[in-house]
Design an enzyme around this catalytic site. Structure first.
Site, PDB file in Angstrom:
ATOM      1  N   GLY A  68       0.811  -1.207   0.000  1.00 26.84           N
ATOM      2  CA  GLY A  68       0.000   0.000   0.000  1.00 26.84           C
ATOM      3  C   GLY A  68       0.844   1.256   0.000  1.00 26.84           C
ATOM      4  N   PHE A  69       0.173   2.379   0.087  1.00 22.66           N
ATOM      5  CA  PHE A  69       0.848   3.674  -0.011  1.00 22.66           C
ATOM      6  C   PHE A  69       0.005   4.729   0.684  1.00 22.66           C
ATOM      7  CE2 PHE A  69      -2.232   3.564  -3.309  1.00 22.66           C
ATOM      8  CZ  PHE A  69      -2.652   4.870  -3.497  1.00 22.66           C
ATOM      9  N   GLY A  70       0.639   5.848   0.992  1.00 24.80           N
ATOM     10  CA  GLY A  70      -0.040   6.996   1.561  1.00 24.80           C
ATOM     11  C   GLY A  70       0.753   8.246   1.256  1.00 24.80           C
ATOM     12  N   THR A  74       5.253   4.414   1.914  1.00 22.96           N
ATOM     13  CA  THR A  74       4.807   3.217   1.197  1.00 22.96           C
ATOM     14  C   THR A  74       4.997   2.042   2.142  1.00 22.96           C
ATOM     15  OG1 THR A  74       7.016   3.026   0.202  1.00 22.96           O
ATOM     16  CG2 THR A  74       5.277   4.030  -1.135  1.00 22.96           C
ATOM     17  N   VAL A  75       4.183   0.983   1.954  1.00 22.44           N
ATOM     18  CA  VAL A  75       4.220  -0.172   2.857  1.00 22.44           C
ATOM     19  C   VAL A  75       4.471  -1.422   2.027  1.00 22.44           C
ATOM     20  CG1 VAL A  75       2.977  -1.495   4.605  1.00 22.44           C
ATOM     21  CG2 VAL A  75       2.608   0.979   4.415  1.00 22.44           C
ATOM     22  N   LYS A  90       7.306  -0.207   6.637  1.00 22.82           N
ATOM     23  CA  LYS A  90       6.716   1.080   6.289  1.00 22.82           C
ATOM     24  C   LYS A  90       7.863   2.048   6.072  1.00 22.82           C
ATOM     25  CE  LYS A  90       3.059   4.262   7.782  1.00 22.82           C
ATOM     26  NZ  LYS A  90       2.051   4.534   8.838  1.00 22.82           N
ATOM     27  N   ASP A 190      -7.270   8.823  17.112  1.00 19.73           N
ATOM     28  CA  ASP A 190      -7.673   8.611  15.717  1.00 19.73           C
ATOM     29  C   ASP A 190      -8.274   7.213  15.531  1.00 19.73           C
ATOM     30  OD1 ASP A 190      -8.061   9.150  13.046  1.00 19.73           O
ATOM     31  OD2 ASP A 190      -5.991   8.713  12.458  1.00 19.73           O
TER      32      ASP A 190
END
Length: 407
Positions: A68-70, A74-75, A90, A190
Site C-alpha cells: 500500500g501507499f499513503g 509506502t508499505v 513502512k 484517531d
C-alpha cells in the site's frame, strides 16, 4: 515453473540468503496513467524512497512486494531473513517521522506483556533509518496484518457488522485501549475502522503473496529512474486472528493535558469542538461514534453546514445536541470556543440559520428491539457523554452487560 516456485518458497522460509526476484516479465504501466502515490505532491518532489522488489535493508529485510501507499509512506511485505518470518516495512518519505511518533512506539513496548490488551496493539518490531542524500528515510518494521474493519465492512454485502461480531470486536478494542491508557499513558486520538486491523492467522496468504510476485511480478513504471509499483492485495484468509489497534501517528501522552485540535472531523469529541482540555476520554467518544459506522451502517454525525461549505463545528454541535440534548453549563464554561455557539446561559446562538432538531439515540438505532436495544443504548451512553469525566473507562466498558451478553 512449479518446481522453481516450490523451491523458492522453501528457500525463502528457511534460508538466510535473499531470493532472486524476476527483473522482467512485469506489465509496464503507461506513462499517461497516474499510479498510486504519483498523485501526491510529495512524490513529485522526490520525497519517496526508491524501493524495489528484492531489495534488502539492514542486511536482513528483503522486500517481497508492495502492500500500500499513503501521503507520507509506502508499505511493503518483507521477509526477515534472520528471524525467518514475514514482516511489513513502512518506508516513510524524507524525514517524515517525528520524534514524538518514534517515542510513541517505544512507549507501546514498555507496558506489561501480561496485560490482555498487549496483543491487541500493533507495536514496532524494529525502527531504523535509511541514509540518503537530501534527507533520510525512517522505516518501521511491524507484524503483517490483513485488512481493516472498514475493509471488512465493505466486503460484507449488508455493509454492517453483526451483533456478535461487533461484541467480539469491541472487546478487543477496549482491551487495547485499556493497555494504551493504563500501561502506556497514551491517547490514540484517531480511532476509526481504518485503524483497526485483523491479525493474519492463515500464514498461507503470505506465502501465496510471495509466490504470486515470483510468478506474476507486479505492474510498475519508472519516472526519472524512480520505480513506482502497483500494490498487491492479500488473498482472503481461511481464518482471522485478533483485532489489533494500529496507526499511532497522532497519539499523544495522556498524562499531559492538551487543548489542540485532533481527531477526524466526524469523530471529534465535545471537548475537542468546544476547545477544552482533553485526554483519554476522547478515545472513548471515538469508539462510541465508530460503532455507528460498524453496526448502523452510517455515521452518527456528519457536520455538514447548511452554508454549503462542508464540515463545520457548529453543524456538528447541532447534531450532537439533537441526540444527547444540550451540553451542561459547567462544560460550556470550560470551553474557549463555547461563546461562538452558546450564550452565557447555554442557549444556542444559531437558531436562525441552523435550528436545533429533536432526536435521540432510540430513534437513531434501527436494528435492535426490546431489552437488547435498551442494553445496547445504555452501553452507548456510557461513551457518549458531554462531560469527559462522565464517560466510562475502557476497563469499565469491558464489564458492560450488553457487551458480555451471550445470545
Amino acid at each position: 515453473m512449479f518446481s522453481l516456485l516450490k523451491w523458492a518458497k522453501s528457500a525463502f522460509r528457511k534460508c538466510k540468503r535473499p531470493i532472486r526476484f524476476p527483473t522482467s516479465g512485469f506489465e509496464t504501466v503507461k506513462a499517461s496513467e497516474v499510479l498510486e502515490e504519483e498523485r501526491f505532491e510529495t512524490f513529485k518532489k522526490g520525497q519517496y524512497y526508491p524501493v524495489n522488489t528484492g531489495d534488502v535493508f539492514r542486511s536482513k529485510y528483503q522486500i517481497v512486494g508492495k502492500l500500500g501507499f499513503g501521503v507520507t509512506s509506502t508499505v511493503w511485505l518483507a521477509r526477515d531473513l534472520k528471524g525467518h518470518q514475514y514482516v511489513t516495512l513502512k518506508v516513510y518519505t524524507r524525514d517524515e517521522v517525528s520524534h514524538e511518533e518514534l517515542q510513541t512506539y517505544k512507549y507501546l513496548n514498555q507496558g506489561h506483556r501480561s496485560h490482555p490488551g498487549y496483543a491487541h496493539v500493533r507495536r514496532a518490531l524494529d525502527l531504523f533509518t535509511i541514509p540518503r542524500a537530501g534527507g533520510d528515510h525512517h522505516c518501521l518494521v511491524q507484524k503483517p496484518m490483513w485488512e481493516s474493519f472498514r475493509d471488512l465492512l465493505y466486503r460484507n454485502p449488508t455493509h454492517r457488522f453483526t451483533e456478535d461480531l461487533l461484541r467480539a470486536s469491541l472487546m478487543q478494542v477496549f482491551l487495547a485501549l485499556d493497555y494504551m491508557h493504563t500501561e502506556c499513558k497514551l491517547v490514540h486520538t484517531d480511532i476509526k475502522g481504518d485503524n483497526i486491523l485483523q491479525e493474519i492467522a492463515d500464514a498461507g496468504i503470505l506465502e501465496s503473496f510471495t509466490q504470486a510476485e515470483m510468478e506474476n511480478p507486479s505492474p510498475r513504471k519508472f519516472i526519472d529512474g524512480m520505480p513506482l509499483y502497483a500494490s498487491r492485495m492479500f488473498d482472503l484468509p481461511n481464518a482471522f486472528g485478533r483485532a489489533v489497534l494500529s496507526d499511532f501517528g497522532s497519539a499523544v501522552r495522556g498524562d499531559e493535558r492538551r487543548n489542540h485540535d485532533a481527531q477526524p472531523n466526524v469523530y471529534r469529541a465535545p471537548e475537542m469542538m468546544l476547545k477544552t482540555e482533553w485526554s483519554y476520554p476522547v478515545d472513548i467518544w471515538n469508539v462510541g461514534v465508530m460503532i455507528w459506522d460498524l453496526f448502523e451502517g452510517r455515521h452518527m454525525f456528519y457536520g455538514n453546514d447548511p452554508d454549503g461549505k462542508g464540515y463545520s463545528t457548529r453543524a456538528h454541535l447541532a447534531e450532537t445536541i439533537a441526540i444527547l440534548g444540550p451540553p451542561p453549563l459547567d462544560m460550556l464554561e470550560r470551553g474557549k470556543r463555547s461563546h461562538e455557539f452558546f450564550t452565557e446561559d447555554g442557549q444556542w446562538k444559531h437558531e436562525d440559520d441552523l435550528p436545533l432538531q429533536q432526536g435521540s439515540l432510540e430513534m437513531e438505532e434501527m436494528f435492535l428491539q426490546g431489552r437488547n436495544k435498551e442494553m445496547f443504548l445504555a452501553f452507548m451512553r456510557g461513551m457518549l457523554q458531554w462531560r469527559p469525566e462522565d464517560r466510562k473507562t475502557a476497563r469499565e466498558l469491558l464489564e458492560d452487560p450488553w457487551l458480555n451478553e451471550i445470545d
